[in-house]
Design a protein around this motif. Structure first.
Motif, PDB file in Angstrom:
ATOM      1  N   LEU A 160       0.818  -1.208   0.000  1.00 46.44           N
ATOM      2  CA  LEU A 160       0.000   0.000   0.000  1.00 46.44           C
ATOM      3  C   LEU A 160       0.850   1.255   0.000  1.00 46.44           C
ATOM      4  O   LEU A 160       1.715   1.436   0.869  1.00 46.44           O
ATOM      5  N   ASP A 161       0.592   2.134  -0.952  1.00 45.93           N
ATOM      6  CA  ASP A 161       1.111   3.491  -0.869  1.00 45.93           C
ATOM      7  C   ASP A 161       0.379   4.175   0.290  1.00 45.93           C
ATOM      8  O   ASP A 161      -0.740   3.780   0.643  1.00 45.93           O
ATOM      9  N   ILE A 162       0.992   5.177   0.888  1.00 43.82           N
ATOM     10  CA  ILE A 162       0.347   5.847   2.025  1.00 43.82           C
ATOM     11  C   ILE A 162      -0.307   7.167   1.604  1.00 43.82           C
ATOM     12  O   ILE A 162      -1.529   7.309   1.662  1.00 43.82           O
ATOM     13  N   ASP A 163       0.533   8.103   1.173  1.00 41.73           N
ATOM     14  CA  ASP A 163       0.029   9.451   0.882  1.00 41.73           C
ATOM     15  C   ASP A 163      -1.026   9.452  -0.213  1.00 41.73           C
ATOM     16  O   ASP A 163      -0.760   9.065  -1.346  1.00 41.73           O
ATOM     17  N   ASN A 164      -2.199   9.895   0.159  1.00 38.89           N
ATOM     18  CA  ASN A 164      -3.314  10.054  -0.765  1.00 38.89           C
ATOM     19  C   ASN A 164      -3.913   8.738  -1.269  1.00 38.89           C
ATOM     20  O   ASN A 164      -4.791   8.736  -2.124  1.00 38.89           O
ATOM     21  N   THR A 165      -3.383   7.608  -0.749  1.00 41.81           N
ATOM     22  CA  THR A 165      -4.014   6.320  -1.049  1.00 41.81           C
ATOM     23  C   THR A 165      -4.802   5.854   0.176  1.00 41.81           C
ATOM     24  O   THR A 165      -5.987   5.534   0.071  1.00 41.81           O
ATOM     25  N   ILE A 166      -4.150   5.852   1.361  1.00 41.56           N
ATOM     26  CA  ILE A 166      -4.905   5.519   2.579  1.00 41.56           C
ATOM     27  C   ILE A 166      -4.983   6.695   3.553  1.00 41.56           C
ATOM     28  O   ILE A 166      -5.841   6.720   4.425  1.00 41.56           O
TER      29      ILE A 166
ATOM     30  N   GLY B   7      -1.822   2.114  -5.325  1.00 40.39           N
ATOM     31  CA  GLY B   7      -1.332   3.474  -5.113  1.00 40.39           C
ATOM     32  C   GLY B   7      -1.978   4.476  -6.049  1.00 40.39           C
ATOM     33  O   GLY B   7      -2.695   4.099  -6.972  1.00 40.39           O
ATOM     34  N   ASP B   8      -1.703   5.766  -5.774  1.00 39.97           N
ATOM     35  CA  ASP B   8      -2.381   6.819  -6.529  1.00 39.97           C
ATOM     36  C   ASP B   8      -1.496   7.487  -7.575  1.00 39.97           C
ATOM     37  O   ASP B   8      -1.946   8.383  -8.273  1.00 39.97           O
ATOM     38  N   GLN B   9      -0.234   7.060  -7.673  1.00 38.94           N
ATOM     39  CA  GLN B   9       0.639   7.745  -8.628  1.00 38.94           C
ATOM     40  C   GLN B   9       1.205   6.818  -9.692  1.00 38.94           C
ATOM     41  O   GLN B   9       1.837   5.806  -9.398  1.00 38.94           O
ATOM     42  N   MET B  10       0.970   7.224 -10.922  1.00 41.09           N
ATOM     43  CA  MET B  10       1.428   6.456 -12.073  1.00 41.09           C
ATOM     44  C   MET B  10       2.948   6.281 -12.084  1.00 41.09           C
ATOM     45  O   MET B  10       3.462   5.181 -12.229  1.00 41.09           O
TER      46      MET B  10
ATOM     47  N   THR C  15       5.275   6.471  -9.910  1.00 38.63           N
ATOM     48  CA  THR C  15       5.966   5.739  -8.848  1.00 38.63           C
ATOM     49  C   THR C  15       5.280   4.397  -8.609  1.00 38.63           C
ATOM     50  O   THR C  15       5.818   3.348  -8.943  1.00 38.63           O
ATOM     51  N   ASP C  16       4.070   4.435  -8.067  1.00 40.23           N
ATOM     52  CA  ASP C  16       3.382   3.211  -7.653  1.00 40.23           C
ATOM     53  C   ASP C  16       3.171   2.220  -8.804  1.00 40.23           C
ATOM     54  O   ASP C  16       3.480   1.033  -8.670  1.00 40.23           O
ATOM     55  N   ILE C  17       2.623   2.707  -9.882  1.00 34.84           N
ATOM     56  CA  ILE C  17       2.209   1.806 -10.967  1.00 34.84           C
ATOM     57  C   ILE C  17       3.405   1.320 -11.787  1.00 34.84           C
ATOM     58  O   ILE C  17       3.586   0.118 -12.004  1.00 34.84           O
TER      59      ILE C  17
HETATM   60 MG   LIG Z   1       0.583   8.509  -3.012  1.00 34.24          MG
END
Ligand SMILES: [Mg+2]
Length: 178
Positions: A32-38, A117-120, A122-124
């Motif tokens: 899990l990404d943290i910022d803006n995901t959870i 996650g919410d960012q292409m 980095t997360d994706i």
């Molecule tokens: Mg994030």
């Protein structure tokens, strides 16, 4: 698998149907990404629907590991303790190391683990570099760091007309009860 294309896209993490989108696809672990995901980036809150979803998913047997690029390590460590979810700090997404460490902590493989996650950029992209599935969520709040604003613009271009997964009745009911 397209690097810049999430395997699924949701409006919020709580819209992920635990049966349809995880268990039935053989996914047992989630990074899990943290910022803006959870956590909301502005007020650092864990929204109620997110907390409820995490609990339900754990009840269903899903295990979690937080994977963060954040420099606010104290905050991330406290969150990890509060949620009783392990955390990989200084993960340097999209480089593979953080994903691999998270997977090792959970005893997962790239076949049964998904990054959320919410960012292409980095997360994706990072998850796809490692060869695991990546679910993208819309950011919880529209307050972003300056460098993120440019990435958001790129994401809109790359997501194109990909629309969020519809809510299943089971998930809708869970949210109604939350
Ligand atoms: Mg994030």
């Amino acid at each position: 698998m397209a690097f810049f294309e999430p395997d699924k896209f949701f409006m919020r993490i709580s819209h992920i149907d635990i049966e349809r989108d995880l268990l039935s696809l053989g996914l047992k672990h989630a990074l899990l990404d943290i910022d803006n995901t959870i956590l909301t980036r502005d007020t650092r809150e864990l929204p109620r629907d997110v907390a409820v979803w995490l609990g339900r998913a754990r009840d269903a047997g899903i295990t979690f590991c937080l994977v963060s690029n954040s420099t606010q390590e104290q905050t991330m460590q406290e969150l990890s303790e509060r949620l009783d979810i392990p955390v990989v700090l200084r993960s340097m997404k999209p480089l593979p190391q953080g994903y691999l460490r998270g997977m090792r902590i959970l005893g997962g493989t790239k076949e049964d683990t998904v990054m959320i996650g919410d960012q292409m950029a980095t997360d994706i992209v990072g998850a796809h570099l490692v060869g695991m599935k990546a679910y993208m969520v819309a950011p919880l709040v529209g307050v972003d760091l300056p460098h993120t604003v440019i990435l958001r613009w790129m994401e809109r271009v790359m997501l194109g007309d990909q629309t969020p997964e519809p809510l299943t009745p089971a998930t809708q009911q869970m949210l109604d009860e939350a």
